[in-house]
Design a protein around this motif. Sequence first.
Motif, mmCIF file in Angstrom:
data_model
loop_
_atom_site.group_PDB
_atom_site.id
_atom_site.type_symbol
_atom_site.label_atom_id
_atom_site.label_comp_id
_atom_site.label_asym_id
_atom_site.label_seq_id
_atom_site.Cartn_x
_atom_site.Cartn_y
_atom_site.Cartn_z
ATOM 1 N N VAL A 24 0.823 -1.212 0.000
ATOM 2 C CA VAL A 24 0.000 0.000 0.000
ATOM 3 C C VAL A 24 0.858 1.263 0.000
ATOM 4 C CG1 VAL A 24 -0.267 0.141 2.515
ATOM 5 C CG2 VAL A 24 -2.022 1.072 1.050
ATOM 6 N N TYR A 25 2.034 1.206 0.561
ATOM 7 C CA TYR A 25 2.874 2.398 0.672
ATOM 8 C C TYR A 25 3.487 2.774 -0.678
ATOM 9 C CZ TYR A 25 2.201 0.792 5.367
ATOM 10 O OH TYR A 25 1.619 0.359 6.519
ATOM 11 N N THR A 26 3.981 1.807 -1.412
ATOM 12 C CA THR A 26 4.536 2.114 -2.727
ATOM 13 C C THR A 26 3.429 2.449 -3.720
ATOM 14 O OG1 THR A 26 4.624 -0.244 -3.234
ATOM 15 C CG2 THR A 26 6.641 0.778 -2.415
ATOM 16 N N ARG A 27 2.282 1.821 -3.584
ATOM 17 C CA ARG A 27 1.147 2.164 -4.448
ATOM 18 C C ARG A 27 0.688 3.590 -4.191
ATOM 19 N NH1 ARG A 27 -1.982 -3.397 -3.195
ATOM 20 N NH2 ARG A 27 -0.697 -4.712 -4.531
ATOM 21 N N SER A 28 0.635 3.960 -2.927
ATOM 22 C CA SER A 28 0.238 5.316 -2.570
ATOM 23 C C SER A 28 1.232 6.338 -3.126
ATOM 24 C CB SER A 28 0.143 5.439 -1.050
ATOM 25 O OG SER A 28 -0.156 6.743 -0.677
ATOM 26 N N HIS A 29 2.494 5.978 -3.138
ATOM 27 C CA HIS A 29 3.509 6.868 -3.695
ATOM 28 C C HIS A 29 3.285 7.059 -5.193
ATOM 29 C CE1 HIS A 29 7.405 8.805 -4.010
ATOM 30 N NE2 HIS A 29 7.659 8.036 -5.049
ATOM 31 N N ALA A 30 2.976 5.966 -5.889
ATOM 32 C CA ALA A 30 2.723 6.060 -7.335
ATOM 33 C C ALA A 30 1.511 6.932 -7.618
ATOM 34 C CB ALA A 30 2.513 4.665 -7.923
ATOM 35 N N ILE A 31 0.482 6.770 -6.822
ATOM 36 C CA ILE A 31 -0.731 7.559 -7.031
ATOM 37 C C ILE A 31 -0.497 9.018 -6.665
ATOM 38 C CG2 ILE A 31 -3.083 7.910 -6.204
ATOM 39 C CD1 ILE A 31 -3.257 4.857 -5.944
ATOM 40 N N GLY A 32 0.165 9.243 -5.554
ATOM 41 C CA GLY A 32 0.342 10.606 -5.056
ATOM 42 C C GLY A 32 1.205 11.477 -5.941
ATOM 43 N N LYS A 33 2.188 10.896 -6.580
ATOM 44 C CA LYS A 33 3.108 11.705 -7.384
ATOM 45 C C LYS A 33 2.657 11.846 -8.829
ATOM 46 C CE LYS A 33 6.195 11.966 -4.082
ATOM 47 N NZ LYS A 33 6.613 13.146 -3.450
ATOM 48 N N SER A 34 2.610 10.741 -9.544
ATOM 49 C CA SER A 34 2.395 10.855 -10.985
ATOM 50 C C SER A 34 0.948 11.158 -11.364
ATOM 51 C CB SER A 34 2.880 9.597 -11.696
ATOM 52 O OG SER A 34 2.258 8.458 -11.178
ATOM 53 N N THR A 35 0.008 10.682 -10.580
ATOM 54 C CA THR A 35 -1.376 11.015 -10.895
ATOM 55 C C THR A 35 -1.643 12.506 -10.674
ATOM 56 O OG1 THR A 35 -2.087 8.806 -10.295
ATOM 57 C CG2 THR A 35 -3.788 10.471 -10.420
ATOM 58 N N THR A 36 -1.070 13.060 -9.638
ATOM 59 C CA THR A 36 -1.237 14.491 -9.382
ATOM 60 C C THR A 36 -0.707 15.310 -10.554
ATOM 61 O OG1 THR A 36 -1.044 14.145 -7.008
ATOM 62 C CG2 THR A 36 -0.660 16.377 -7.818
#
Length: 106
Positions: A24-36
């Motif tokens: 969940v932590y690495t997934r959250s990082h992917a969502i938080g950075k590139s999706t933004t």
Amino acid sequence: MIFILFGSLLTLLSAIGVIRLPDVYTRSHAIGKSTTLGIMSILLGTFLYFFINEHHFKAPLLLGIAFVFMTSPVASHLISRAAYYSGVELWEKTVRDDLKHKRNKG
């Protein structure tokens, strides 16, 4: 068109990251950075289209960029923090846990 294409590619990379990353932590990082950045690029491309081609100043698009910029990384961080403090395990290959001492106190 370049901004919209760039934003679409970043959003696609985020989706791939959510599927392929291990916890969940690495997934959250992917969502938080590139999706933004992807959503902001798509909104900027849309704003520029209306401003240049249609000669309309669309303030809600600029407000959308500002709100996504402020809220998405914060939400991603808080979701990761809540997962950590509720006991969701880290990936087995995680090298460093800076909050380990705080988790054991609670």
